[in-house]
Design a protein around this motif. Sequence first.
Motif, PDB file in Angstrom:
ATOM      1  N   ARG A 195       0.840  -1.192   0.000  1.00 39.17           N
ATOM      2  CA  ARG A 195       0.000   0.000   0.000  1.00 39.17           C
ATOM      3  C   ARG A 195       0.872   1.237   0.000  1.00 39.17           C
ATOM      4  O   ARG A 195       1.926   1.276   0.631  1.00 39.17           O
ATOM      5  N   THR A 196       0.390   2.262  -0.663  1.00 42.99           N
ATOM      6  CA  THR A 196       1.088   3.548  -0.743  1.00 42.99           C
ATOM      7  C   THR A 196       0.244   4.593  -0.035  1.00 42.99           C
ATOM      8  O   THR A 196      -0.985   4.607  -0.156  1.00 42.99           O
ATOM      9  N   ALA A 197       0.908   5.465   0.718  1.00 44.12           N
ATOM     10  CA  ALA A 197       0.185   6.488   1.468  1.00 44.12           C
ATOM     11  C   ALA A 197       1.084   7.707   1.650  1.00 44.12           C
ATOM     12  O   ALA A 197       2.304   7.651   1.426  1.00 44.12           O
ATOM     13  N   LEU A 198       0.454   8.820   2.047  1.00 44.23           N
ATOM     14  CA  LEU A 198       1.199  10.020   2.408  1.00 44.23           C
ATOM     15  C   LEU A 198       1.548   9.964   3.884  1.00 44.23           C
ATOM     16  O   LEU A 198       0.840   9.358   4.687  1.00 44.23           O
ATOM     17  N   ALA A 211      -0.997   8.540   6.735  1.00 39.60           N
ATOM     18  CA  ALA A 211      -2.423   8.779   6.477  1.00 39.60           C
ATOM     19  C   ALA A 211      -2.868   7.960   5.278  1.00 39.60           C
ATOM     20  O   ALA A 211      -2.797   8.421   4.124  1.00 39.60           O
ATOM     21  N   PRO A 212      -3.317   6.699   5.472  1.00 42.00           N
ATOM     22  CA  PRO A 212      -3.804   5.892   4.347  1.00 42.00           C
ATOM     23  C   PRO A 212      -5.080   6.484   3.754  1.00 42.00           C
ATOM     24  O   PRO A 212      -5.842   7.175   4.444  1.00 42.00           O
ATOM     25  N   ASP A 213      -5.340   6.192   2.493  1.00 38.84           N
ATOM     26  CA  ASP A 213      -6.563   6.687   1.850  1.00 38.84           C
ATOM     27  C   ASP A 213      -7.804   5.966   2.357  1.00 38.84           C
ATOM     28  O   ASP A 213      -8.897   6.511   2.291  1.00 38.84           O
ATOM     29  N   ASP A 214      -7.610   4.697   2.859  1.00 34.38           N
ATOM     30  CA  ASP A 214      -8.783   3.885   3.208  1.00 34.38           C
ATOM     31  C   ASP A 214      -8.825   3.558   4.695  1.00 34.38           C
ATOM     32  O   ASP A 214      -9.418   2.555   5.089  1.00 34.38           O
ATOM     33  N   TRP A 217       1.827  10.619  -7.154  1.00 41.52           N
ATOM     34  CA  TRP A 217       2.016  10.725  -5.716  1.00 41.52           C
ATOM     35  C   TRP A 217       2.934  11.892  -5.359  1.00 41.52           C
ATOM     36  O   TRP A 217       2.798  12.502  -4.287  1.00 41.52           O
ATOM     37  N   ARG A 231       0.648  14.819  -5.194  1.00 47.55           N
ATOM     38  CA  ARG A 231      -0.184  14.781  -3.991  1.00 47.55           C
ATOM     39  C   ARG A 231       0.613  15.204  -2.760  1.00 47.55           C
ATOM     40  O   ARG A 231       0.115  15.935  -1.906  1.00 47.55           O
ATOM     41  N   ALA A 288      -0.184  18.411  -0.103  1.00 46.60           N
ATOM     42  CA  ALA A 288      -0.932  17.822   1.010  1.00 46.60           C
ATOM     43  C   ALA A 288      -0.635  18.534   2.325  1.00 46.60           C
ATOM     44  O   ALA A 288       0.447  19.092   2.523  1.00 46.60           O
ATOM     45  N   LEU A 319      -1.253  17.426   6.462  1.00 43.80           N
ATOM     46  CA  LEU A 319      -1.693  16.331   7.329  1.00 43.80           C
ATOM     47  C   LEU A 319      -1.666  16.769   8.784  1.00 43.80           C
ATOM     48  O   LEU A 319      -0.845  17.602   9.176  1.00 43.80           O
TER      49      LEU A 319
END
Length: 363
Positions: free
Chosen positions: A77-80, A105-108, A156, A159, A163, A165
């Motif tokens: 998984r990829t996340a910010l 901060a995952p998207d899901d 990414w 993004r 972003a 956060l």
Amino acid sequence: MTTTTGSPPTRNTPVALARGFLTGGVTGGSLAAMVVGVVIENAPLFIAGLALPFAYGGLLYLASMPRRAREAALAPRTALAMIESRDVPQSEMTDRPVRFDLTVAPDDGPAFRVEFTQDINVTDLPDYRPGGILVVRYPPDSPAKVRIVKRPIPEWEERAAGARLDSAPESTKLSEPPDGCAVGFLGFVGLLLAAAAVVFLFRVDLFEDKATEPPSSSAPPSVSSTSSTRVVTGGSGTVELGPGQSFLTEGELRSDIDAVTRHGEQNLATNLVVQDRLLLVTFASDDAKAQAFPVSALPYERFPALVEEARSGLGGQSAQNWNIVVSRLGGAVTIVVSVTGPEGSAVLQADDQGRVLRRTAAH
């Protein structure tokens, strides 16, 4: 995504415990085998100790292949993420192991905190300041195994550039679970047991053979008794008799010659010296074979008579000291008997059959 709070559990699973015990055993057995192999000069044992860790590592690699195949089948998984803090160690190395504290901060799923270490080139450190936004990747079933993506794809990267956060609470912090104390304890027990087993198996070679085995050509030990002492090395053999004994006693000299030459196995010598209670044989090296003679072929039964005949030149029993020297002079083996006493000294020379060639009277 579900996150865990509080301290992560230790990995005291049966598999981890068994692996810790085996790893300690392999370490202890390998070190003990190499040390014992050097001490007792056992090359196969030393090589086995050296090869054991490599074989064990290969088995661990093969055993982990199914797990690694399952992990590879799951897309990461990829996340910010936002850098909460970083710890850069002082070092002269170009790549430094930086300790990061990130909010991911995952998207899901909900955001969580994670601590991990990753090597960062010293020239890239300005790009990883606290508050900066990064792109990270982690296995879906192990979110604590976060890695920073140093060159993300353009989507990414865009993004991350725009972003913002918020920090996740400390209660959501994850980290790689450490091995428990039980794993370390079993590893230490395995190390001690394996080392003790190697020493026990080779205890005879380590502690007993040097005192009981007969001498060998490569590393001959000393053999001692209450009446005499024999010391044999690769280049010489020495016998020292105890008080009240003499090499003029019938059969004594022949038996000791057989002992130091291992009944003729090391038969060639360049020099042989006999005194009343001392015998010294200098064995022939490869480059001195031309001056060597066969030790076992000498007429030792004639030696007492030769000493008595040399003593007669000093008035019979007046001689106090004597010695016999055997060497090869001018191509022939010569036995030289010397005696000394209050009147002076006398010398007798005989051939390799014990026949007297010449005498020198007392002076």
